[in-house]
Design a protein around this motif. Structure first.
Motif, PDB file in Angstrom:
ATOM      1  N   SER A 130       0.987  -1.153   0.128  1.00  0.00           N
ATOM      2  CA  SER A 130       0.062   0.019  -0.150  1.00  0.00           C
ATOM      3  C   SER A 130       0.813   1.277  -0.008  1.00  0.00           C
ATOM      4  CB  SER A 130      -1.047   0.161   1.234  1.00  0.00           C
ATOM      5  OG  SER A 130      -0.109   0.329   2.246  1.00  0.00           O
ATOM      6  N   PHE A 131       2.279   1.042   0.004  1.00  0.00           N
ATOM      7  CA  PHE A 131       2.949   2.241   0.208  1.00  0.00           C
ATOM      8  C   PHE A 131       3.200   2.955  -1.071  1.00  0.00           C
ATOM      9  CE2 PHE A 131       4.944   2.676   4.528  1.00  0.00           C
ATOM     10  CZ  PHE A 131       4.491   1.376   4.902  1.00  0.00           C
ATOM     11  N   ASN A 132       3.245   4.108  -1.220  1.00  0.00           N
ATOM     12  CA  ASN A 132       3.447   5.128  -2.544  1.00  0.00           C
ATOM     13  C   ASN A 132       4.615   4.398  -3.264  1.00  0.00           C
ATOM     14  OD1 ASN A 132       1.043   6.602  -2.611  1.00  0.00           O
ATOM     15  ND2 ASN A 132       2.014   8.255  -1.663  1.00  0.00           N
ATOM     16  N   TRP A 133       5.653   4.315  -2.481  1.00  0.00           N
ATOM     17  CA  TRP A 133       7.104   3.711  -2.771  1.00  0.00           C
ATOM     18  C   TRP A 133       7.853   3.373  -1.647  1.00  0.00           C
ATOM     19  CZ3 TRP A 133      10.625   6.650  -0.435  1.00  0.00           C
ATOM     20  CH2 TRP A 133      10.227   7.911   0.103  1.00  0.00           C
ATOM     21  N   VAL A 134       8.850   2.409  -1.905  1.00  0.00           N
ATOM     22  CA  VAL A 134       9.707   2.001  -1.031  1.00  0.00           C
ATOM     23  C   VAL A 134      11.146   1.965  -1.434  1.00  0.00           C
ATOM     24  CG1 VAL A 134      10.646   0.037   0.506  1.00  0.00           C
ATOM     25  CG2 VAL A 134       8.101   0.309   0.226  1.00  0.00           C
ATOM     26  N   ALA A 135      11.944   2.581  -0.881  1.00  0.00           N
ATOM     27  CA  ALA A 135      13.400   2.886  -1.156  1.00  0.00           C
ATOM     28  C   ALA A 135      14.534   2.441  -0.582  1.00  0.00           C
ATOM     29  CB  ALA A 135      13.623   4.208  -1.733  1.00  0.00           C
ATOM     30  N   VAL A 183      19.678   4.760  -3.779  1.00  0.00           N
ATOM     31  CA  VAL A 183      20.194   3.315  -4.314  1.00  0.00           C
ATOM     32  C   VAL A 183      19.206   2.850  -5.350  1.00  0.00           C
ATOM     33  CG1 VAL A 183      20.897   1.236  -3.762  1.00  0.00           C
ATOM     34  CG2 VAL A 183      21.663   3.119  -2.151  1.00  0.00           C
ATOM     35  N   ALA A 184      18.061   2.510  -4.922  1.00  0.00           N
ATOM     36  CA  ALA A 184      17.115   1.901  -5.838  1.00  0.00           C
ATOM     37  C   ALA A 184      15.525   2.224  -5.160  1.00  0.00           C
ATOM     38  CB  ALA A 184      17.116   0.397  -5.822  1.00  0.00           C
ATOM     39  N   SER A 185      14.489   2.133  -5.892  1.00  0.00           N
ATOM     40  CA  SER A 185      13.193   2.334  -5.326  1.00  0.00           C
ATOM     41  C   SER A 185      12.141   1.472  -6.148  1.00  0.00           C
ATOM     42  CB  SER A 185      12.636   3.854  -5.405  1.00  0.00           C
ATOM     43  OG  SER A 185      12.430   4.214  -6.547  1.00  0.00           O
ATOM     44  N   ILE A 186      11.033   1.204  -5.687  1.00  0.00           N
ATOM     45  CA  ILE A 186      10.007   0.398  -6.260  1.00  0.00           C
ATOM     46  C   ILE A 186       8.715   0.983  -5.818  1.00  0.00           C
ATOM     47  CG2 ILE A 186       9.887  -1.544  -4.279  1.00  0.00           C
ATOM     48  CD1 ILE A 186       9.186  -3.494  -6.741  1.00  0.00           C
ATOM     49  N   ALA A 187       7.859   1.377  -6.946  1.00  0.00           N
ATOM     50  CA  ALA A 187       6.707   2.219  -6.619  1.00  0.00           C
ATOM     51  C   ALA A 187       5.661   1.246  -6.597  1.00  0.00           C
ATOM     52  CB  ALA A 187       6.378   3.145  -7.830  1.00  0.00           C
ATOM     53  N   ILE A 188       4.400   1.867  -6.138  1.00  0.00           N
ATOM     54  CA  ILE A 188       3.002   1.131  -5.810  1.00  0.00           C
ATOM     55  C   ILE A 188       2.722   0.195  -7.080  1.00  0.00           C
ATOM     56  CG2 ILE A 188       1.639   2.843  -6.315  1.00  0.00           C
ATOM     57  CD1 ILE A 188      -0.221   1.589  -3.822  1.00  0.00           C
ATOM     58  N   LYS A 202      31.300  -4.294  -4.866  1.00  0.00           N
ATOM     59  CA  LYS A 202      32.648  -3.361  -4.848  1.00  0.00           C
ATOM     60  C   LYS A 202      32.761  -2.797  -3.772  1.00  0.00           C
ATOM     61  CE  LYS A 202      31.355  -2.112  -9.762  1.00  0.00           C
ATOM     62  NZ  LYS A 202      31.236  -0.952 -10.665  1.00  0.00           N
ATOM     63  N   PRO A 203      34.066  -2.759  -3.350  1.00  0.00           N
ATOM     64  CA  PRO A 203      34.236  -1.970  -2.049  1.00  0.00           C
ATOM     65  C   PRO A 203      33.818  -0.449  -1.992  1.00  0.00           C
ATOM     66  CG  PRO A 203      36.449  -3.019  -3.042  1.00  0.00           C
ATOM     67  CD  PRO A 203      35.169  -3.117  -4.152  1.00  0.00           C
ATOM     68  N   GLU A 204      33.430  -0.033  -2.943  1.00  0.00           N
ATOM     69  CA  GLU A 204      32.759   1.376  -2.969  1.00  0.00           C
ATOM     70  C   GLU A 204      31.191   1.123  -2.725  1.00  0.00           C
ATOM     71  OE1 GLU A 204      34.668   0.344  -5.610  1.00  0.00           O
ATOM     72  OE2 GLU A 204      33.946   0.952  -7.542  1.00  0.00           O
ATOM     73  N   ASP A 205      30.768   0.012  -2.565  1.00  0.00           N
ATOM     74  CA  ASP A 205      29.277  -0.335  -2.189  1.00  0.00           C
ATOM     75  C   ASP A 205      29.458  -0.394  -0.511  1.00  0.00           C
ATOM     76  OD1 ASP A 205      29.062  -2.633  -4.788  1.00  0.00           O
ATOM     77  OD2 ASP A 205      28.164  -0.482  -4.496  1.00  0.00           O
ATOM     78  N   THR A 206      30.220  -0.431   0.248  1.00  0.00           N
ATOM     79  CA  THR A 206      30.360  -0.374   1.498  1.00  0.00           C
ATOM     80  C   THR A 206      29.746   0.725   2.065  1.00  0.00           C
ATOM     81  OG1 THR A 206      32.469  -1.701   1.654  1.00  0.00           O
ATOM     82  CG2 THR A 206      31.864  -0.381   3.403  1.00  0.00           C
ATOM     83  N   ALA A 207      28.673   0.583   2.963  1.00  0.00           N
ATOM     84  CA  ALA A 207      27.955   1.678   3.388  1.00  0.00           C
ATOM     85  C   ALA A 207      26.810   1.038   4.614  1.00  0.00           C
ATOM     86  CB  ALA A 207      27.099   2.519   2.305  1.00  0.00           C
ATOM     87  N   VAL A 208      26.283   1.851   5.225  1.00  0.00           N
ATOM     88  CA  VAL A 208      24.984   1.242   5.921  1.00  0.00           C
ATOM     89  C   VAL A 208      23.887   1.775   5.104  1.00  0.00           C
ATOM     90  CG1 VAL A 208      23.666   1.725   7.918  1.00  0.00           C
ATOM     91  CG2 VAL A 208      26.070   2.005   7.963  1.00  0.00           C
ATOM     92  N   TYR A 209      23.248   0.763   4.687  1.00  0.00           N
ATOM     93  CA  TYR A 209      21.902   0.642   4.061  1.00  0.00           C
ATOM     94  C   TYR A 209      20.818   0.795   4.644  1.00  0.00           C
ATOM     95  CZ  TYR A 209      24.723  -0.627  -0.150  1.00  0.00           C
ATOM     96  OH  TYR A 209      25.596  -0.492  -1.011  1.00  0.00           O
ATOM     97  N   TYR A 210      19.707   1.902   4.213  1.00  0.00           N
ATOM     98  CA  TYR A 210      18.625   2.167   4.946  1.00  0.00           C
ATOM     99  C   TYR A 210      17.231   2.127   3.841  1.00  0.00           C
ATOM    100  CZ  TYR A 210      21.473   4.752   8.574  1.00  0.00           C
ATOM    101  OH  TYR A 210      22.335   5.068   9.443  1.00  0.00           O
ATOM    102  N   CYS A 211      16.314   1.341   4.834  1.00  0.00           N
ATOM    103  CA  CYS A 211      15.030   1.441   4.035  1.00  0.00           C
ATOM    104  C   CYS A 211      14.251   2.559   4.318  1.00  0.00           C
ATOM    105  CB  CYS A 211      14.416   0.116   4.743  1.00  0.00           C
ATOM    106  SG  CYS A 211      12.672  -0.206   3.747  1.00  0.00           S
ATOM    107  N   HIS A 212      13.572   3.270   3.426  1.00  0.00           N
ATOM    108  CA  HIS A 212      12.838   4.446   3.341  1.00  0.00           C
ATOM    109  C   HIS A 212      11.346   4.299   2.462  1.00  0.00           C
ATOM    110  CE1 HIS A 212      12.189   8.617   3.644  1.00  0.00           C
ATOM    111  NE2 HIS A 212      12.664   9.095   2.786  1.00  0.00           N
ATOM    112  N   ALA A 213      10.273   4.741   3.208  1.00  0.00           N
ATOM    113  CA  ALA A 213       9.395   4.557   2.476  1.00  0.00           C
ATOM    114  C   ALA A 213       7.951   5.784   2.660  1.00  0.00           C
ATOM    115  CB  ALA A 213       8.341   3.276   3.040  1.00  0.00           C
ATOM    116  N   GLU A 214       7.435   5.837   1.718  1.00  0.00           N
ATOM    117  CA  GLU A 214       6.354   6.807   1.849  1.00  0.00           C
ATOM    118  C   GLU A 214       4.910   6.065   1.711  1.00  0.00           C
ATOM    119  OE1 GLU A 214       5.929  10.750  -0.098  1.00  0.00           O
ATOM    120  OE2 GLU A 214       4.710   9.589  -1.296  1.00  0.00           O
TER     121      GLU A 214
END
Length: 119
Positions: free
Chosen positions: A29-34, A51-56, A89-101
């Motif tokens: 039901s979310f407009n998008w999740v990213a 990074v990436a998103s998927i819409a409703i 890749k090493p440059e993908d090293t990061a903390v990844y967060y989920c974000h949604a509307e």
């Protein structure tokens, strides 16, 4: 609404990981999740990078840095959005967060999951 991110870890360059973002409510039901990521040394929340998103309607978008190596998908039955990341890749090293509307426009962040790619 709570978003629970998981699936991070330590992987060698060229490896794969699948990140999961589980919602406490109907994720379909979310407009998008990213997915966003915060690179090492970037302490401020404003430093999170898309990074990436998927819409409703299931449309997907990817940052140029991960396009062709990553796939975002949604399992409505599991209330979960996945981010499959390949050829890491090493440059993908990061903390990844989920974000949604949600449908009324409120935005939510989950806690981060650490991805570390060794060379």
């Amino acid at each position: 609404v709570q978003l629970q991110a998981s699936g991070g870890g330590l992987v060698q360059a060229g490896g794969s990981l699948r990140l999961s973002c589980e919602a406490s409510e109907d994720i379909g039901s979310f407009n998008w999740v990213a997915w966003y990521r915060q690179l090492p040394g970037a302490e401020h929340d404003m430093a999170r990078v898309f990074v990436a998103s998927i819409a409703i309607n299931a449309n997907t978008k990817y940052a140029d840095s991960v396009a062709g190596r990553s796939t975002i998908s949604r399992d409505n039955a599991q209330n979960t959005v996945y981010l499959q990341m390949n050829s890491l890749k090493p440059e993908d090293t990061a903390v990844y967060y989920c974000h949604a509307e949600d449908r009324v426009g409120f935005k939510y962040w989950g806690q981060g999951t650490q991805v570390t790619v060794s060379s």
